[in-house]
Design a protein around this motif. Structure first.
Motif, mmCIF file in Angstrom:
data_model
loop_
_atom_site.group_PDB
_atom_site.id
_atom_site.type_symbol
_atom_site.label_atom_id
_atom_site.label_comp_id
_atom_site.label_asym_id
_atom_site.label_seq_id
_atom_site.Cartn_x
_atom_site.Cartn_y
_atom_site.Cartn_z
ATOM 1 N N UNK A 88 0.840 -1.201 0.000
ATOM 2 C CA UNK A 88 0.000 0.000 0.000
ATOM 3 C C UNK A 88 0.876 1.253 0.000
ATOM 4 N N UNK A 89 1.903 1.259 0.856
ATOM 5 C CA UNK A 89 2.788 2.420 0.937
ATOM 6 C C UNK A 89 3.430 2.704 -0.416
ATOM 7 N N UNK A 90 3.919 1.663 -1.063
ATOM 8 C CA UNK A 90 4.534 1.850 -2.384
ATOM 9 C C UNK A 90 3.520 2.388 -3.392
ATOM 10 N N UNK A 91 2.297 1.892 -3.336
ATOM 11 C CA UNK A 91 1.239 2.382 -4.231
ATOM 12 C C UNK A 91 1.038 3.885 -4.027
ATOM 13 N N UNK A 96 1.529 9.563 -5.457
ATOM 14 C CA UNK A 96 1.790 10.925 -4.991
ATOM 15 C C UNK A 96 3.051 11.515 -5.609
ATOM 16 N N UNK A 97 3.739 10.769 -6.469
ATOM 17 C CA UNK A 97 4.927 11.274 -7.135
ATOM 18 C C UNK A 97 6.174 11.282 -6.268
ATOM 19 N N UNK A 98 6.151 10.558 -5.153
ATOM 20 C CA UNK A 98 7.319 10.502 -4.270
ATOM 21 C C UNK A 98 8.357 9.504 -4.769
ATOM 22 N N UNK A 99 7.924 8.561 -5.567
ATOM 23 C CA UNK A 99 8.815 7.568 -6.163
ATOM 24 C C UNK A 99 8.272 7.280 -7.563
ATOM 25 N N UNK A 100 9.152 7.142 -8.529
ATOM 26 C CA UNK A 100 8.723 6.920 -9.908
ATOM 27 C C UNK A 100 8.654 5.423 -10.226
ATOM 28 N N UNK A 101 7.982 5.108 -11.302
ATOM 29 C CA UNK A 101 7.906 3.716 -11.762
ATOM 30 C C UNK A 101 9.295 3.175 -12.075
ATOM 31 N N UNK A 102 10.143 3.998 -12.672
ATOM 32 C CA UNK A 102 11.491 3.524 -13.004
ATOM 33 C C UNK A 102 12.311 3.264 -11.744
#
Length: 127
Positions: A88-91, A96-102
Protein backbone atom coordinates in the motif's frame (compact mmCIF):
# COMPACT_ATOMS: atom_id res chain seq x y z
CA UNK A 1 -4.13 5.87 8.13
CA UNK A 2 -3.75 7.24 4.62
CA UNK A 3 -4.24 10.98 4.25
CA UNK A 4 -4.41 11.43 0.48
CA UNK A 5 -5.17 15.16 0.69
CA UNK A 6 -1.93 15.95 2.53
CA UNK A 7 0.00 12.99 1.05
CA UNK A 8 0.77 11.47 4.45
CA UNK A 9 0.74 7.99 5.91
CA UNK A 10 0.19 7.83 9.66
CA UNK A 11 1.29 4.63 11.40
CA UNK A 12 0.77 3.77 15.06
CA UNK A 13 3.92 2.28 16.58
CA UNK A 14 3.08 1.42 20.20
CA UNK A 15 6.35 1.68 22.13
CA UNK A 16 5.07 0.69 25.56
CA UNK A 17 2.52 -1.92 24.51
CA UNK A 18 4.41 -4.24 22.14
CA UNK A 19 2.35 -6.20 19.64
CA UNK A 20 3.25 -9.15 17.45
CA UNK A 21 4.33 -6.71 14.73
CA UNK A 22 6.11 -4.05 16.82
CA UNK A 23 8.89 -4.87 19.28
CA UNK A 24 11.42 -2.75 21.13
CA UNK A 25 14.90 -4.25 21.23
CA UNK A 26 18.30 -3.34 22.71
CA UNK A 27 21.79 -3.70 21.27
CA UNK A 28 25.18 -2.37 22.20
CA UNK A 29 26.50 -2.07 18.61
CA UNK A 30 24.65 -0.92 15.48
CA UNK A 31 25.25 -4.14 13.50
CA UNK A 32 24.35 -6.43 16.38
CA UNK A 33 21.06 -8.33 16.47
CA UNK A 34 19.12 -6.99 19.45
CA UNK A 35 17.52 -8.65 22.44
CA UNK A 36 13.95 -7.91 23.60
CA UNK A 37 13.62 -4.84 25.81
CA UNK A 38 10.96 -4.74 28.58
CA UNK A 39 9.48 -1.28 27.95
CA UNK A 40 7.10 -1.43 30.90
CA UNK A 41 9.88 -1.95 33.45
CA UNK A 42 13.05 -0.58 31.84
CA UNK A 43 13.59 3.00 30.60
CA UNK A 44 14.44 3.66 26.96
CA UNK A 45 18.09 4.27 26.13
CA UNK A 46 20.14 5.09 23.03
CA UNK A 47 20.66 1.34 22.61
CA UNK A 48 16.96 0.75 21.88
CA UNK A 49 15.42 0.44 18.45
CA UNK A 50 12.04 -0.47 16.98
CA UNK A 51 11.62 -3.73 15.10
CA UNK A 52 8.63 -3.55 12.78
CA UNK A 53 7.48 -6.69 11.02
CA UNK A 54 5.68 -5.17 8.05
CA UNK A 55 3.23 -7.11 5.92
CA UNK A 56 3.19 -7.09 2.13
CA UNK A 57 -0.24 -8.34 1.17
CA UNK A 58 -3.35 -10.11 2.44
CA UNK A 59 -5.56 -12.86 1.13
CA UNK A 60 -8.65 -11.54 -0.62
CA UNK A 61 -10.90 -12.73 2.22
CA UNK A 62 -9.16 -10.14 4.47
CA UNK A 63 -9.55 -7.23 2.03
CA UNK A 64 -11.49 -5.21 4.63
CA UNK A 65 -8.09 -4.51 6.28
CA UNK A 66 -6.67 -2.98 3.07
CA UNK A 67 -7.07 0.68 2.13
CA UNK A 68 -7.13 -0.48 -1.52
CA UNK A 69 -9.45 -3.53 -1.49
CA UNK A 70 -10.35 -2.98 -5.16
CA UNK A 71 -6.77 -3.74 -6.28
CA UNK A 72 -6.11 -7.46 -6.32
CA UNK A 73 -3.59 -9.82 -7.88
CA UNK A 74 -2.74 -13.51 -8.00
CA UNK A 75 0.19 -14.73 -5.93
CA UNK A 76 2.68 -17.33 -7.14
CA UNK A 77 0.42 -20.07 -5.70
CA UNK A 78 -2.61 -18.59 -7.51
CA UNK A 79 -4.11 -17.25 -4.29
CA UNK A 80 -6.03 -14.02 -4.80
CA UNK A 81 -4.34 -11.21 -2.82
CA UNK A 82 -4.87 -7.53 -2.03
CA UNK A 83 -2.35 -4.80 -1.16
CA UNK A 84 -1.46 -4.32 2.50
CA UNK A 85 1.09 -2.26 4.46
CA UNK A 86 4.32 -2.17 2.41
CA UNK A 87 2.58 -2.67 -0.94
CA UNK A 88 0.00 0.00 0.00
CA UNK A 89 2.79 2.42 0.94
CA UNK A 90 4.53 1.85 -2.38
CA UNK A 91 1.24 2.38 -4.23
CA UNK A 92 0.64 5.72 -2.48
CA UNK A 93 4.27 6.87 -2.79
CA UNK A 94 4.04 6.22 -6.52
CA UNK A 95 0.64 7.87 -6.99
CA UNK A 96 1.79 10.92 -4.99
CA UNK A 97 4.93 11.27 -7.14
CA UNK A 98 7.32 10.50 -4.27
CA UNK A 99 8.82 7.57 -6.16
CA UNK A 100 8.72 6.92 -9.91
CA UNK A 101 7.91 3.72 -11.76
CA UNK A 102 11.49 3.52 -13.00
CA UNK A 103 12.79 3.79 -9.41
CA UNK A 104 10.48 0.95 -8.36
CA UNK A 105 11.64 -1.15 -11.31
CA UNK A 106 15.28 -0.40 -10.46
CA UNK A 107 14.69 -1.45 -6.87
CA UNK A 108 13.09 -4.69 -8.02
CA UNK A 109 16.03 -5.41 -10.34
CA UNK A 110 18.50 -4.72 -7.51
CA UNK A 111 16.62 -7.01 -5.14
CA UNK A 112 16.44 -9.75 -7.76
CA UNK A 113 20.22 -9.64 -8.16
CA UNK A 114 20.69 -9.66 -4.40
CA UNK A 115 18.52 -12.77 -4.04
CA UNK A 116 20.57 -14.55 -6.71
CA UNK A 117 23.83 -13.68 -4.94
CA UNK A 118 22.44 -14.73 -1.57
CA UNK A 119 21.09 -17.97 -3.00
CA UNK A 120 24.39 -18.85 -4.66
CA UNK A 121 26.24 -18.06 -1.43
CA UNK A 122 23.96 -20.43 0.49
CA UNK A 123 24.60 -23.18 -2.08
CA UNK A 124 28.37 -22.70 -1.81
CA UNK A 125 28.24 -22.88 1.99
CA UNK A 126 26.04 -26.00 1.90
CA UNK A 127 28.44 -27.91 -0.40
Amino acid sequence: MFDEKNKRILVDIPLTTPTGKIRIKSRSMFYEYGAPHATRTEPFTQNNYVEWQIGYDLEDKQKDKSSLPHISFSAYNRTKKVLYELSEYLYYFSSWGMITSSELKGTLESLSKLEEKTYSLIIRIAR
